[in-house]
Design a protein around this motif. Structure first.
Motif, short mmCIF file in Angstrom:
data_model
loop_
_atom_site.label_atom_id
_atom_site.label_comp_id
_atom_site.label_asym_id
_atom_site.label_seq_id
_atom_site.Cartn_x
_atom_site.Cartn_y
_atom_site.Cartn_z
N SER A 158 -1.38 -3.19 -10.81
CA SER A 158 -1.15 -2.49 -9.56
C SER A 158 -0.87 -3.49 -8.43
N THR A 159 0.07 -3.15 -7.57
CA THR A 159 0.32 -3.95 -6.37
C THR A 159 -0.09 -3.18 -5.11
N GLU A 160 -0.82 -2.08 -5.33
CA GLU A 160 -1.36 -1.34 -4.19
C GLU A 160 -2.43 -2.17 -3.48
N PRO A 161 -2.59 -1.99 -2.17
CA PRO A 161 -3.63 -2.73 -1.45
C PRO A 161 -5.02 -2.46 -2.04
N PHE A 162 -5.87 -3.44 -1.90
CA PHE A 162 -7.28 -3.31 -2.31
C PHE A 162 -8.13 -3.59 -1.08
N HIS A 163 -9.00 -2.65 -0.73
CA HIS A 163 -9.88 -2.82 0.42
C HIS A 163 -11.32 -2.68 -0.04
N GLY A 164 -12.07 -3.75 0.04
CA GLY A 164 -13.47 -3.74 -0.33
C GLY A 164 -14.32 -4.33 0.78
N GLU A 165 -15.60 -4.45 0.49
CA GLU A 165 -16.51 -5.04 1.46
C GLU A 165 -16.26 -6.53 1.63
N PHE A 166 -15.87 -7.21 0.55
CA PHE A 166 -15.73 -8.66 0.57
C PHE A 166 -14.28 -9.14 0.45
N HIS A 167 -13.39 -8.27 -0.02
CA HIS A 167 -12.01 -8.69 -0.27
C HIS A 167 -11.04 -7.65 0.24
N THR A 168 -9.99 -8.13 0.87
CA THR A 168 -8.88 -7.29 1.30
C THR A 168 -7.59 -7.92 0.80
N LEU A 169 -6.86 -7.19 -0.03
CA LEU A 169 -5.58 -7.66 -0.55
C LEU A 169 -4.50 -6.69 -0.08
#
Length: 309
Positions: A158-169
């Motif tokens: 997947s190349t969709e954005p990833f938004h977490g507590e520690f990582h943002t892609l």
């Protein structure tokens, strides 16, 4: 042609590779991996510590060949073994870098990698401090959970954005992808470790755990899995072998052959899928001799009894 694996009932076997302990090196790793292959054991596993403080812990973990580098070396020489971490601590490293390292390992090993993960013990704070990760120690459980989600996201392609507590892609590429969805086994003995397995894991990896403990714990895991609706995971246990040793505070398979056969049969009976053995000593010949002795005196007789022979 796939090699025939040694089993007791449906339970297979693995071995902890000697990447720790003063003097351990290529000869030790080669000897243990070779005998594991010879005996039909399925897997080899590395322990993970990075920089423990000087003191009692350093006696066991001060001399430590880095886990992922060791897997790469062993995997290039022993092509029949499944290889894994028992266990790596994502919060002591960095999840995106681990995603790349693990995917690379899986590609180079041809799909023979299993990733066991853990949150580290409560007394591991000094090691986190040495690695510049002291602040992360207090949130290491949440970091591990997010690491598992992040890896799945990246390994899926997947190349969709990833938004977490520690990582943002937001804008990224990730290639090459692993050869398949790399199995992730969650380690630990706590209720949270069971929930982590149910929510994110493909396997549950226990240590310092005997058959009686496992028999009590697995119904809790089934309840947790029922809440997520996911399939029941692969179950493995890491167990130390001590020939003729007396009981100790830490679980081990010990005693005479008859007692040890009984323990192995109990592991198989309660639903353990793979028993991963830890042998003492750092001499390559001693390692090999102990492994062959356990196979000859314990595993083979246990397999015959499980088969009703």
């Amino acid at each position: 042609m796939a090699r025939e694996l040694t089993r007791v009932g449906d339970m297979t076997f693995g071995v902890i590779l000697p990447n720790k302990g003063r003097g351990s090196g290529p000869e030790h790793l080669d000897a243990v991996a070779s005998v594991a292959t010879e005996l039909g054991w399925r897997s080899g596993w590395v322990t993970d510590h990075l920089m423990v403080p000087d003191g009692p812990e350093a006696d066991e973990y001060g001399w430590m060949l880095e886990a992922l580098t060791t897997i790469a070396w062993v995997g290039g020489r022993h092509e029949d073994l499944v290889l894994g971490t028992s266990v790596v601590s994502p919060a002591m490293r960095d999840a995106p870098m681990l995603a790349k390292e693990l995917a690379t390992l899986d590609v180079l090993l041809g799909g023979r990698l299993i990733v066991g993960v853990g949150v580290s013990d409560t007394d591991d704070l000094p090691e986190y401090r040495n690695m510049g990760k002291e602040d992360r120690f207090r949130v290491r459980g949440r970091y591990v959970d997010e690491s598992m989600r992040l890896w799945r996201h990246l390994w899926s392609g997947s190349t969709e954005p990833f938004h977490g507590e520690f990582h943002t892609l937001e804008d990224f590429t990730f290639a090459p992808l692993p050869t398949r969805d790399i199995p992730i086994w969650a380690g630990g003995r706590s209720a949270r470790a069971l929930r982590r397995t149910a929510e994110f894991g493909d396997g549950y990896h226990a240590a310092q755990t005997g058959p009686a403990d496992l028999e009590e714990r697995l119904p809790q895991l089934r309840e947790a899995m029922a809440l997520t609706g996911r399939a029941f995971p692969f179950v493995s246990t890491r167990a130390r072998v001590k020939f003729q040793a007396a009981p100790s505070a830490t679980y081990s398979i010990h005693g005479d052959p008859e007692a040890m056969i009984g323990e192995v049969l109990r592991f198989a009976a309660v639903g353990n899928d793979e028993l991963i053995l830890v042998f003492e000593g750092h001499d390559p010949d001693e390692f090999a001799a102990n492994a062959r002795r356990f196979d000859r005196e314990v595993i083979r007789p246990a397999a015959e009894r499980a088969a009703g022979r």
